[in-house]
Scaffold this motif. Structure first.
Motif, PDB file in Angstrom:
ATOM      1  N   THR A 318       0.834  -1.202   0.000  1.00 35.21           N
ATOM      2  CA  THR A 318       0.000   0.000   0.000  1.00 35.21           C
ATOM      3  C   THR A 318       0.867   1.249   0.000  1.00 35.21           C
ATOM      4  O   THR A 318       1.844   1.354   0.743  1.00 35.21           O
ATOM      5  CB  THR A 318      -0.915   0.002   1.236  1.00 35.21           C
ATOM      6  OG1 THR A 318      -1.775  -1.136   1.172  1.00 35.21           O
ATOM      7  CG2 THR A 318      -1.762   1.255   1.288  1.00 35.21           C
ATOM      8  N   THR A 319       0.529   2.195  -0.851  1.00 41.27           N
ATOM      9  CA  THR A 319       1.264   3.452  -0.909  1.00 41.27           C
ATOM     10  C   THR A 319       0.281   4.593  -1.104  1.00 41.27           C
ATOM     11  O   THR A 319      -0.893   4.383  -1.431  1.00 41.27           O
ATOM     12  CB  THR A 319       2.311   3.422  -2.041  1.00 41.27           C
ATOM     13  OG1 THR A 319       3.175   4.543  -1.914  1.00 41.27           O
ATOM     14  CG2 THR A 319       1.646   3.465  -3.414  1.00 41.27           C
ATOM     15  N   MET A 324      -3.920   9.988  -1.638  1.00 39.94           N
ATOM     16  CA  MET A 324      -4.875   8.884  -1.581  1.00 39.94           C
ATOM     17  C   MET A 324      -4.137   7.560  -1.542  1.00 39.94           C
ATOM     18  O   MET A 324      -3.140   7.376  -2.254  1.00 39.94           O
ATOM     19  CB  MET A 324      -5.822   8.931  -2.791  1.00 39.94           C
ATOM     20  CG  MET A 324      -6.719  10.156  -2.818  1.00 39.94           C
ATOM     21  SD  MET A 324      -7.867  10.136  -4.211  1.00 39.94           S
ATOM     22  CE  MET A 324      -8.871   8.709  -3.790  1.00 39.94           C
ATOM     23  N   PHE A 325      -4.624   6.625  -0.729  1.00 39.79           N
ATOM     24  CA  PHE A 325      -3.988   5.318  -0.648  1.00 39.79           C
ATOM     25  C   PHE A 325      -4.344   4.482  -1.873  1.00 39.79           C
ATOM     26  O   PHE A 325      -5.491   4.419  -2.301  1.00 39.79           O
ATOM     27  CB  PHE A 325      -4.439   4.570   0.615  1.00 39.79           C
ATOM     28  CG  PHE A 325      -3.751   5.049   1.864  1.00 39.79           C
ATOM     29  CD1 PHE A 325      -2.404   4.767   2.090  1.00 39.79           C
ATOM     30  CD2 PHE A 325      -4.444   5.794   2.812  1.00 39.79           C
ATOM     31  CE1 PHE A 325      -1.770   5.207   3.227  1.00 39.79           C
ATOM     32  CE2 PHE A 325      -3.816   6.239   3.961  1.00 39.79           C
ATOM     33  CZ  PHE A 325      -2.476   5.949   4.166  1.00 39.79           C
ATOM     34  N   ILE A 326      -3.329   3.813  -2.409  1.00 40.89           N
ATOM     35  CA  ILE A 326      -3.496   2.832  -3.477  1.00 40.89           C
ATOM     36  C   ILE A 326      -3.088   1.477  -2.915  1.00 40.89           C
ATOM     37  O   ILE A 326      -1.995   1.340  -2.351  1.00 40.89           O
ATOM     38  CB  ILE A 326      -2.639   3.167  -4.713  1.00 40.89           C
ATOM     39  CG1 ILE A 326      -2.917   4.591  -5.192  1.00 40.89           C
ATOM     40  CG2 ILE A 326      -2.893   2.157  -5.831  1.00 40.89           C
ATOM     41  CD1 ILE A 326      -4.327   4.793  -5.711  1.00 40.89           C
ATOM     42  N   ARG A 327      -3.957   0.491  -3.055  1.00 38.02           N
ATOM     43  CA  ARG A 327      -3.733  -0.817  -2.441  1.00 38.02           C
ATOM     44  C   ARG A 327      -3.631  -1.919  -3.487  1.00 38.02           C
ATOM     45  O   ARG A 327      -4.191  -1.799  -4.582  1.00 38.02           O
ATOM     46  CB  ARG A 327      -4.871  -1.132  -1.462  1.00 38.02           C
ATOM     47  CG  ARG A 327      -4.933  -0.182  -0.270  1.00 38.02           C
ATOM     48  CD  ARG A 327      -6.077  -0.519   0.653  1.00 38.02           C
ATOM     49  NE  ARG A 327      -5.981   0.229   1.910  1.00 38.02           N
ATOM     50  CZ  ARG A 327      -6.400   1.473   2.075  1.00 38.02           C
ATOM     51  NH1 ARG A 327      -6.966   2.111   1.047  1.00 38.02           N
ATOM     52  NH2 ARG A 327      -6.265   2.090   3.244  1.00 38.02           N
ATOM     53  N   ARG A 343       0.273 -10.187 -15.982  1.00 43.61           N
ATOM     54  CA  ARG A 343       0.659  -9.496 -14.751  1.00 43.61           C
ATOM     55  C   ARG A 343       0.478  -7.988 -14.900  1.00 43.61           C
ATOM     56  O   ARG A 343       0.624  -7.433 -15.985  1.00 43.61           O
ATOM     57  CB  ARG A 343       2.115  -9.806 -14.389  1.00 43.61           C
ATOM     58  CG  ARG A 343       2.357 -11.248 -13.999  1.00 43.61           C
ATOM     59  CD  ARG A 343       3.745 -11.406 -13.371  1.00 43.61           C
ATOM     60  NE  ARG A 343       4.005 -12.791 -13.028  1.00 43.61           N
ATOM     61  CZ  ARG A 343       4.669 -13.636 -13.796  1.00 43.61           C
ATOM     62  NH1 ARG A 343       5.183 -13.234 -14.945  1.00 43.61           N
ATOM     63  NH2 ARG A 343       4.849 -14.887 -13.414  1.00 43.61           N
ATOM     64  N   LEU A 344       0.187  -7.343 -13.758  1.00 46.24           N
ATOM     65  CA  LEU A 344       0.068  -5.897 -13.701  1.00 46.24           C
ATOM     66  C   LEU A 344       1.014  -5.357 -12.645  1.00 46.24           C
ATOM     67  O   LEU A 344       1.220  -5.992 -11.603  1.00 46.24           O
ATOM     68  CB  LEU A 344      -1.364  -5.467 -13.345  1.00 46.24           C
ATOM     69  CG  LEU A 344      -2.462  -5.580 -14.410  1.00 46.24           C
ATOM     70  CD1 LEU A 344      -2.845  -7.029 -14.663  1.00 46.24           C
ATOM     71  CD2 LEU A 344      -3.694  -4.781 -13.981  1.00 46.24           C
ATOM     72  N   ARG A 345       1.581  -4.189 -12.904  1.00 50.69           N
ATOM     73  CA  ARG A 345       2.415  -3.526 -11.902  1.00 50.69           C
ATOM     74  C   ARG A 345       2.205  -2.026 -12.002  1.00 50.69           C
ATOM     75  O   ARG A 345       2.399  -1.437 -13.065  1.00 50.69           O
ATOM     76  CB  ARG A 345       3.894  -3.870 -12.091  1.00 50.69           C
ATOM     77  CG  ARG A 345       4.806  -3.112 -11.118  1.00 50.69           C
ATOM     78  CD  ARG A 345       6.242  -3.580 -11.179  1.00 50.69           C
ATOM     79  NE  ARG A 345       6.354  -4.977 -10.805  1.00 50.69           N
ATOM     80  CZ  ARG A 345       7.470  -5.528 -10.339  1.00 50.69           C
ATOM     81  NH1 ARG A 345       8.550  -4.807 -10.176  1.00 50.69           N
ATOM     82  NH2 ARG A 345       7.501  -6.803 -10.053  1.00 50.69           N
ATOM     83  N   LEU A 346       1.794  -1.427 -10.877  1.00 50.96           N
ATOM     84  CA  LEU A 346       1.601   0.009 -10.827  1.00 50.96           C
ATOM     85  C   LEU A 346       2.887   0.654 -10.335  1.00 50.96           C
ATOM     86  O   LEU A 346       3.318   0.408  -9.203  1.00 50.96           O
ATOM     87  CB  LEU A 346       0.441   0.360  -9.894  1.00 50.96           C
ATOM     88  CG  LEU A 346       0.023   1.821  -9.881  1.00 50.96           C
ATOM     89  CD1 LEU A 346      -0.605   2.214 -11.214  1.00 50.96           C
ATOM     90  CD2 LEU A 346      -0.941   2.105  -8.736  1.00 50.96           C
ATOM     91  N   VAL A 347       3.513   1.470 -11.168  1.00 54.94           N
ATOM     92  CA  VAL A 347       4.778   2.127 -10.837  1.00 54.94           C
ATOM     93  C   VAL A 347       4.485   3.583 -10.482  1.00 54.94           C
ATOM     94  O   VAL A 347       3.914   4.329 -11.290  1.00 54.94           O
ATOM     95  CB  VAL A 347       5.764   2.047 -12.013  1.00 54.94           C
ATOM     96  CG1 VAL A 347       7.078   2.731 -11.644  1.00 54.94           C
ATOM     97  CG2 VAL A 347       6.005   0.586 -12.397  1.00 54.94           C
ATOM     98  N   ALA A 404       4.953  -0.648  -7.202  1.00 51.20           N
ATOM     99  CA  ALA A 404       6.369  -0.295  -7.029  1.00 51.20           C
ATOM    100  C   ALA A 404       6.476   1.208  -6.840  1.00 51.20           C
ATOM    101  O   ALA A 404       6.217   1.985  -7.771  1.00 51.20           O
ATOM    102  CB  ALA A 404       7.178  -0.741  -8.242  1.00 51.20           C
ATOM    103  N   ASP A 405       6.806   1.619  -5.620  1.00 53.81           N
ATOM    104  CA  ASP A 405       6.944   3.045  -5.302  1.00 53.81           C
ATOM    105  C   ASP A 405       8.397   3.438  -5.563  1.00 53.81           C
ATOM    106  O   ASP A 405       9.296   3.092  -4.802  1.00 53.81           O
ATOM    107  CB  ASP A 405       6.546   3.290  -3.860  1.00 53.81           C
ATOM    108  CG  ASP A 405       6.430   4.783  -3.531  1.00 53.81           C
ATOM    109  OD1 ASP A 405       6.963   5.603  -4.310  1.00 53.81           O
ATOM    110  OD2 ASP A 405       5.800   5.126  -2.515  1.00 53.81           O
ATOM    111  N   GLU A 406       8.637   4.173  -6.649  1.00 52.13           N
ATOM    112  CA  GLU A 406      10.000   4.532  -7.045  1.00 52.13           C
ATOM    113  C   GLU A 406      10.301   6.004  -6.806  1.00 52.13           C
ATOM    114  O   GLU A 406      11.227   6.561  -7.390  1.00 52.13           O
ATOM    115  CB  GLU A 406      10.219   4.172  -8.515  1.00 52.13           C
ATOM    116  CG  GLU A 406      10.073   2.672  -8.802  1.00 52.13           C
ATOM    117  CD  GLU A 406      10.294   2.308 -10.260  1.00 52.13           C
ATOM    118  OE1 GLU A 406      10.464   3.244 -11.083  1.00 52.13           O
ATOM    119  OE2 GLU A 406      10.315   1.113 -10.566  1.00 52.13           O
TER     120      GLU A 406
END
Length: 407
Positions: A318-319, A324-327, A343-347, A404-406
């Motif tokens: 969660t970030t 706003m929180f994204i889960r 597959r999905l990845r939120l960067v 992925a919080d970059e």
């Protein structure tokens, strides 16, 4: 590698599955005597839950939910029907999360892990896990005594007094964190104290990287790892095969897509979900928040239960984006609305002084229409705008990470 705790460890996996799922309906019935489980499992025909597919349709209970649930309905959040006085010991872990210990022999299921690590009856074990309020010390203490070992209840810290105990009792085994084992060995070398009686160890509770493994081995100690929690005790353990960890008996482990209760494909990384079969205190699909992957085939040590690679990080990714929180559950929902995607990845990144997010999506179709549709779903689910990048199937890492919080 042929020694085993008992014959159950080497039975055919099909026989183990049949036995576990024949017991599950009764355990579910016991669970529903507790108000919280009765509410969660309302309308479910427990007698029909006799397979992994049926189990996967039950809701998961996330460990991250437990502190709030326990505060709202102390002490156990309504998930234990039995009175607190029916247990042997009562503990707390940070959160707080309240954990009871059963009265049965080896209540935390750890004797098998110690046996696999080379511990035997009449061994003396120095146990350095904490005995203060939390269950760690008692998990390993009761497991060693169930195996027939004598236990020195040392707890952590106070190395000088530890040395007195070691020199007097000559323990052959150590249980504790790998970090404290290194502290003991270093301090003994510096002060000239004799800790050479310790020949084997079962470590847990902290990372045990290859460099530290090599150092402990060079000092003459054969150390093995165990994976466990304060809720369930020992869940999986290393064996002489040194090929991942073998799941403990009397537990049903699933590996699911983070943020969901849906099992992953074999070999994919996902979140560990465990169901225990103790009618007095059952856990039904407890999602631990830890990532792993299943290994194919049976262990060379002869144990036939499911094997996992070991701990591979945390599933709770969660970030916060633009306040706003994204889960992970939201990313999973996007995937459900577009079932043809891989597959999905939120960067999450920064563009100038603003948060920005890009959803990377595996797709065999690189059409502008699909990208626009997924962008619309991203906005609908998260209430935030973001870009969608379509990538080829297999392009995203198989590491269980969906956010992925970059930044």
């Amino acid at each position: 590698m042929t020694a085993h705790y008992d014959a159950r460890e080497t039975r055919e996996q099909a026989a183990r599955e049949a036995e576990l799922f024949s017991r599950l309906p009764e355990v579910l019935g016991s669970a529903m005597a507790a108000p919280a489980y009765a509410e969660r499992l309302k309308g479910i025909d427990t007698a029909s839950v006799t397979s992994r597919a049926a189990l996967a349709r039950l809701p998961v209970l996330r460990k991250s939910e437990l502190p709030a649930l326990h505060r709202a309905s102390a002490p156990f959040g309504g998930f234990v029907a039995a009175a607190p006085g029916s247990f042997a010991r009562l503990f707390t872990s940070p959160g707080p999360i309240f954990e009871p210990e059963g009265r049965q022999a080896d209540p935390w299921r750890g004797a098998r892990a110690l046996f696999a690590a080379g511990f035997r009856a009449d061994d003396i074990v120095l146990n350095t896990f904490s005995y203060h309020l939390t269950p760690g010390g008692f998990i390993f203490d009761s497991s060693a005594r169930a195996l027939g070992c004598a236990v020195i209840p040392a707890g952590p810290g106070n190395t000088e007094q530890q040395f007195e105990l070691i020199e007097a009792y000559q323990p052959v085994g150590y249980s504790g964190t790998p970090d404290f084992l290194k502290i003991l060995l270093d301090a003994a070398a510096t002060s000239g104290r004799d800790v050479s009686s310790i020949k084997r160890a079962l470590v847990s509770g902290a990372a045990f990287p290859p460099s530290l493994q090599a150092e402990i081995r060079a000092r003459g100690i054969d150390a093995y790892q165990a994976f466990g929690t304060a809720d369930l005790g020992i869940i999986a353990f290393e064996t002489a095969a040194r090929e991942g960890m073998v799941v403990n008996e009397d537990l049903i482990m699933e590996i699911v897509k983070p943020g969901t209760g849906d099992p992953v494909a074999l070999g994919d990384v996902g979140e560990i979900v465990v169901t225990s079969l103790d009618p007095h205190h059952p856990w039904i699909r407890l999602a631990l928040g830890d990532l792993t992957t299943a290994l194919p085939g049976a262990s060379r040590c002869g144990r036939t239960n499911m094997r996992i690679k070991g701990w591979m990080g945390r599933a709770d990714q969660t970030t916060k984006v633009k306040g706003m929180f994204i889960r992970p559950e939201q990313v999973a929902e996007i995937g459900k609305r577009h079932p043809t995607l891989g597959r999905l990845r939120l960067v999450v990144t920064r563009q100038g002084e603003t948060d920005a997010m890009t959803l990377k999506v595996e797709s065999g179709t690189a059409s502008a229409t699909l990208r626009e549709e997924v962008e619309g779903t991203l906005r609908a689910v998260t209430k935030l705008g973001g870009n969608v990048e379509l990538v080829s199937p297999g392009a995203l890492p198989n590491d269980g990470k969906v956010i992925a919080d970059e930044r």
